[in-house]
Design an enzyme around this catalytic site. Structure first.
Site, PDB file in Angstrom:
ATOM      1  CG  ASN A 152      -0.342   0.004   2.505  1.00  0.00           C
ATOM      2  OD1 ASN A 152       0.696  -0.605   2.708  1.00  0.00           O
ATOM      3  ND2 ASN A 152      -0.919   0.711   3.445  1.00  0.00           N
ATOM      4  N   GLY A 228       2.105  -5.906   7.236  1.00  0.00           N
ATOM      5  CA  GLY A 228       1.176  -6.543   6.300  1.00  0.00           C
ATOM      6  C   GLY A 228      -0.088  -6.945   7.032  1.00  0.00           C
ATOM      7  CB  SER A 229      -2.851  -9.127   6.042  1.00  0.00           C
ATOM      8  OG  SER A 229      -2.176 -10.351   5.830  1.00  0.00           O
ATOM      9  CB  THR A 232       0.749 -12.393   6.329  1.00  0.00           C
ATOM     10  OG1 THR A 232      -0.126 -12.486   5.219  1.00  0.00           O
ATOM     11  CG2 THR A 232       2.123 -12.843   5.920  1.00  0.00           C
ATOM     12  CD  GLU A 250       4.036  -1.401  13.355  1.00  0.00           C
ATOM     13  OE1 GLU A 250       2.812  -1.228  13.537  1.00  0.00           O
ATOM     14  OE2 GLU A 250       4.903  -0.921  14.100  1.00  0.00           O
ATOM     15  CB  CYS A 284      -2.470   0.146   8.200  1.00  0.00           C
ATOM     16  SG  CYS A 284      -1.174   1.332   8.584  1.00  0.00           S
ATOM     17  CD  GLU A 465       7.951  -0.258  12.011  1.00  0.00           C
ATOM     18  OE1 GLU A 465       6.818  -0.080  11.531  1.00  0.00           O
ATOM     19  OE2 GLU A 465       8.917  -0.690  11.356  1.00  0.00           O
TER      20      GLU A 465
HETATM   21  P1  NAD Z   1       0.089  -9.390   3.140  1.00  0.00           P
HETATM   22  O1  NAD Z   1       0.108  -9.883   4.532  1.00  0.00           O
HETATM   23  O2  NAD Z   1      -0.656 -10.140   2.122  1.00  0.00           O
HETATM   24  O3  NAD Z   1       1.570  -9.254   2.572  1.00  0.00           O
HETATM   25  C1  NAD Z   1       2.540  -8.462   3.222  1.00  0.00           C
HETATM   26  C2  NAD Z   1       3.914  -8.993   2.882  1.00  0.00           C
HETATM   27  O4  NAD Z   1       4.058 -10.277   3.482  1.00  0.00           O
HETATM   28  C3  NAD Z   1       4.156  -9.171   1.386  1.00  0.00           C
HETATM   29  O5  NAD Z   1       5.483  -8.803   1.081  1.00  0.00           O
HETATM   30  C4  NAD Z   1       3.961 -10.671   1.204  1.00  0.00           C
HETATM   31  O6  NAD Z   1       4.648 -11.209   0.101  1.00  0.00           O
HETATM   32  C5  NAD Z   1       4.535 -11.186   2.517  1.00  0.00           C
HETATM   33  N1  NAD Z   1       4.115 -12.544   2.894  1.00  0.00           N
HETATM   34  C6  NAD Z   1       2.948 -13.174   2.612  1.00  0.00           C
HETATM   35  N2  NAD Z   1       2.964 -14.429   3.127  1.00  0.00           N
HETATM   36  C7  NAD Z   1       4.155 -14.583   3.762  1.00  0.00           C
HETATM   37  C8  NAD Z   1       4.762 -15.640   4.486  1.00  0.00           C
HETATM   38  N3  NAD Z   1       4.160 -16.819   4.657  1.00  0.00           N
HETATM   39  N4  NAD Z   1       5.987 -15.439   5.024  1.00  0.00           N
HETATM   40  C9  NAD Z   1       6.618 -14.251   4.862  1.00  0.00           C
HETATM   41  N5  NAD Z   1       6.112 -13.220   4.157  1.00  0.00           N
HETATM   42  C10 NAD Z   1       4.884 -13.371   3.622  1.00  0.00           C
HETATM   43  O7  NAD Z   1      -0.413  -7.871   3.237  1.00  0.00           O
HETATM   44  P2  NAD Z   1      -0.687  -6.879   2.034  1.00  0.00           P
HETATM   45  O8  NAD Z   1      -1.970  -7.281   1.395  1.00  0.00           O
HETATM   46  O9  NAD Z   1       0.540  -6.743   1.214  1.00  0.00           O
HETATM   47  O10 NAD Z   1      -0.859  -5.488   2.797  1.00  0.00           O
HETATM   48  C11 NAD Z   1      -2.079  -5.029   3.298  1.00  0.00           C
HETATM   49  C12 NAD Z   1      -2.131  -5.248   4.794  1.00  0.00           C
HETATM   50  O11 NAD Z   1      -1.043  -4.583   5.417  1.00  0.00           O
HETATM   51  C13 NAD Z   1      -3.380  -4.648   5.425  1.00  0.00           C
HETATM   52  O12 NAD Z   1      -3.872  -5.562   6.374  1.00  0.00           O
HETATM   53  C14 NAD Z   1      -2.872  -3.405   6.125  1.00  0.00           C
HETATM   54  O13 NAD Z   1      -3.627  -2.980   7.229  1.00  0.00           O
HETATM   55  C15 NAD Z   1      -1.505  -3.855   6.539  1.00  0.00           C
HETATM   56  N6  NAD Z   1      -0.645  -2.716   6.809  1.00  0.00           N
HETATM   57  C16 NAD Z   1      -0.331  -2.432   8.108  1.00  0.00           C
HETATM   58  C17 NAD Z   1       0.450  -1.320   8.399  1.00  0.00           C
HETATM   59  C18 NAD Z   1       0.822  -0.975   9.817  1.00  0.00           C
HETATM   60  O14 NAD Z   1       1.742  -0.201  10.000  1.00  0.00           O
HETATM   61  N7  NAD Z   1       0.138  -1.501  10.812  1.00  0.00           N
HETATM   62  C19 NAD Z   1       0.913  -0.512   7.359  1.00  0.00           C
HETATM   63  C20 NAD Z   1       0.577  -0.845   6.053  1.00  0.00           C
HETATM   64  C21 NAD Z   1      -0.212  -1.953   5.775  1.00  0.00           C
END
Ligand code: NAD
Length: 485
Positions: A152, A228-229, A232, A250, A284, A465
């Protein structure tokens, strides 16, 4: 047809082609515009081993020298800001103006800020005369850091990890999102241009379950920083727990805004419009539940819907659009599915959902666009009020009392941030203390100071962070006690 960009991995200071490639789509056209390495264990192994070889030199270098390297990278990135902003927009779908004014300046700041502040934070000392000892602490880097980032805010969030990880003396293997790898690849070229020491930063592109999993579970990677999510993040926490890695997560949010009837309505509505729909609602921190005190509810809704309907959606390089395209087709379908769930759960779609295709140019007609969407009439336990949608969809519901809204706002499995809107300072602080989240904004939204801790509670994250918090995470502190008499 424009030539496709073919990305290489960046290992030990060298661009290393990968035979297996993934398609990366331009979300605003729906066309493949880049080919991204589909890396796996072998590539991760090579990158971790390069980072291990680079570690002794980088970790023993003075923080000031490390800072000089980061500052050079920041200067060069800043001088190429427009090129990076256009690429981020093509890769991610966001408007170019947003990448130019938010993502890229913040990426530069992420490098500069940690370069300037971390050298002053690393060590402390104390004397205990009665025991005849002198204590001091040193902060040592942890080792090879594994950095996993989402799509994002691609370069923005990657550099928010890289800056402090490197300044603290760690070497790095990063795996950016497979959906948005282009600016990370361009960043590696900057590292080459400034003769950044080889192997200190390694970038391996590919999918989460293959490249990402191999990185986070690698026995020689003692620290993992993940954004990420929640799904994950939970998986990574389970996979790495037996290895006692330092872990920062995060994750997602289901952020509430609480609007009291005595607020400055105009300022509140303007901020919540941005807070709900900026970056196509894919931040997020975006607001997705708006609780409005009943006496203000009708007026709020009418005005909020009116300003939302005025938001322009379209070609991200058009400076007058507020929203570009959502990041991918599956993601657009997922977000639209939530709108269907809302109808099934008894909600009313007050505005939004689809985009009238005739407002899109020929070039954009297969892009992943949708209108900013406002939903009312949902109960707190409905899917749209409980689950992260991560798109331009926000729910508006009424409330009566302070006590009631605290319970309702806290009633999700997430805890990233919230905002409170009132002219009563006491009420604002009472609410701020009782909301179970990592950050509360009162009468504003996402004004960020990089010195301040950032992160979530519950399903939104573990760890923080920010200047001091990142420094603590990317180092291990050691106490050394010396007898002086
Ligand atoms: P995602 O969890 O699908 O992917 C995030 C990253 O994790 C990607 O690089 C992906 O390739 C990697 N990944 C996936 N499976 C993995 C595994 N088994 N082992 C290691 N790495 C793996 O998330 P997304 O769809 O890319 O991002 C959106 C999500 O991120 C939303 O839930 C959003 O709220 C969150 N987000 C949180 C913050 C925060 O600071 N809290 C900031 C930005 C986005």
């Amino acid at each position: 047809m424009d030539e496709l960009m073919v990305l290489d991995n960046f290992i030990a200071g060298t661009m290393v082609p990968c035979k297996r490639l993934l398609d990366s789509y331009n979300p605003s056209t729906g066309k493949v515009w880049a080919k991204v390495p589909d890396s796996g264990k072998l590539e991760i192994e090579a990158a971790v081993s390069a980072a291990k070889r680079a570690y002794p030199n980088w970790s023993s270098m003075s923080a000031q020298r490390r800072a000089n390297y980061l500052l050079k990278v920041a200067d060069l990135l800043e001088s190429r800001l427009e090129e990076f902003a256009v690429a981020e927009s093509q890769d991610q779908g966001k408007p170019v103006w947003l990448a130019r004014t938010m993502d890229m300046p913040r990426a530069v700041l992420n490098l500069r800020h940690f370069a300037h502040t971390i050298p002053h934070q690393l060590n402390t000392s104390s004397v205990q005369p009665e025991a005849g000892v002198f204590n001091y602490t040193i902060r040592e880097p942890v080792g090879v850091a594994g950095l996993i980032s989402p799509w994002n805010l691609p370069l923005y969030l990657l550099t928010f990890k890289l800056g402090p990880a490197l300044m603290c003396g760690n070497t790095v293997v990063a795996k950016p999102s497979e959906m948005t790898s282009v600016t990370a690849y361009m960043f590696c070229k900057i590292l080459q241009d400034v003769d950044f020491p080889a192997g200190v930063v390694n970038m391996v592109f590919g999918l989460g379950p293959s490249a990402g999993e191999a990185l986070v579970t690698h026995p020689d990677v003692p620290l993992v920083s993940f954004t990420g999510s929640t799904v994950t993040g939970r998986h990574i926490a389970q996979a790495t727990a037996p290895m006692f890695k330092k872990l920062s997560l995060e994750m997602g949010g289901k952020n509430a805004a609480v609007v009291f009837s005595d607020c400055d309505l105009e300022s509140c509505i303007n901020s919540l419009k941005r807070g709900s729909f900026i970056n196509q609602g894919q931040v997020c921190l975006c607001t997705s539940r708006i609780f409005v005190q009943r006496s203000l509810y009708e007026e709020f809704l009418e005005k909020f819907v009116a300003v939302t309907k005025e938001l322009r959606v379209g070609n991200p390089s058009d400076e007058s659009v507020f929203m570009g395209a959502l990041n991918s087709k599956p993601h657009l379908e997922k977000v639209r599915c939530y709108v269907k769930y809302a109808i099934e759960d008894g909600g009313t779609i007050v505005c939004g959902e689809t985009i009238d295709s005739c407002v899109l140019s020929e070039e954009n007609k297969n892009g992943y666009f949708m209108r900013p969407t406002i939903i009312t009439g949902l109960s707190d336990d409905s899917r749209c009020m409980q689950e992260e949608i991560f798109g331009p969809v926000t729910c508006v519901v009424p409330f009566d009392t302070e006590e009631e809204v605290i319970t309702r706002a806290n009633n999700t499995s997430f805890g990233l941030c919230a905002s409170v809107w009132t002219s009563n300072l006491g009420l604002a602080h009472r609410m701020a203390h009782k909301l179970k989240v990592g950050t509360v904004w009162t009468n504003c939204w996402v004004i960020r100071d990089i010195d301040m801790p950032f992160g979530g509670v519950k399903g939104s994250g573990i760890g923080r962070e920010g200047t001091v918090d990142s420094m603590e995470f990317y180092t291990e502190v050691k106490t050394i006690c010396t007898k002086i008499s």
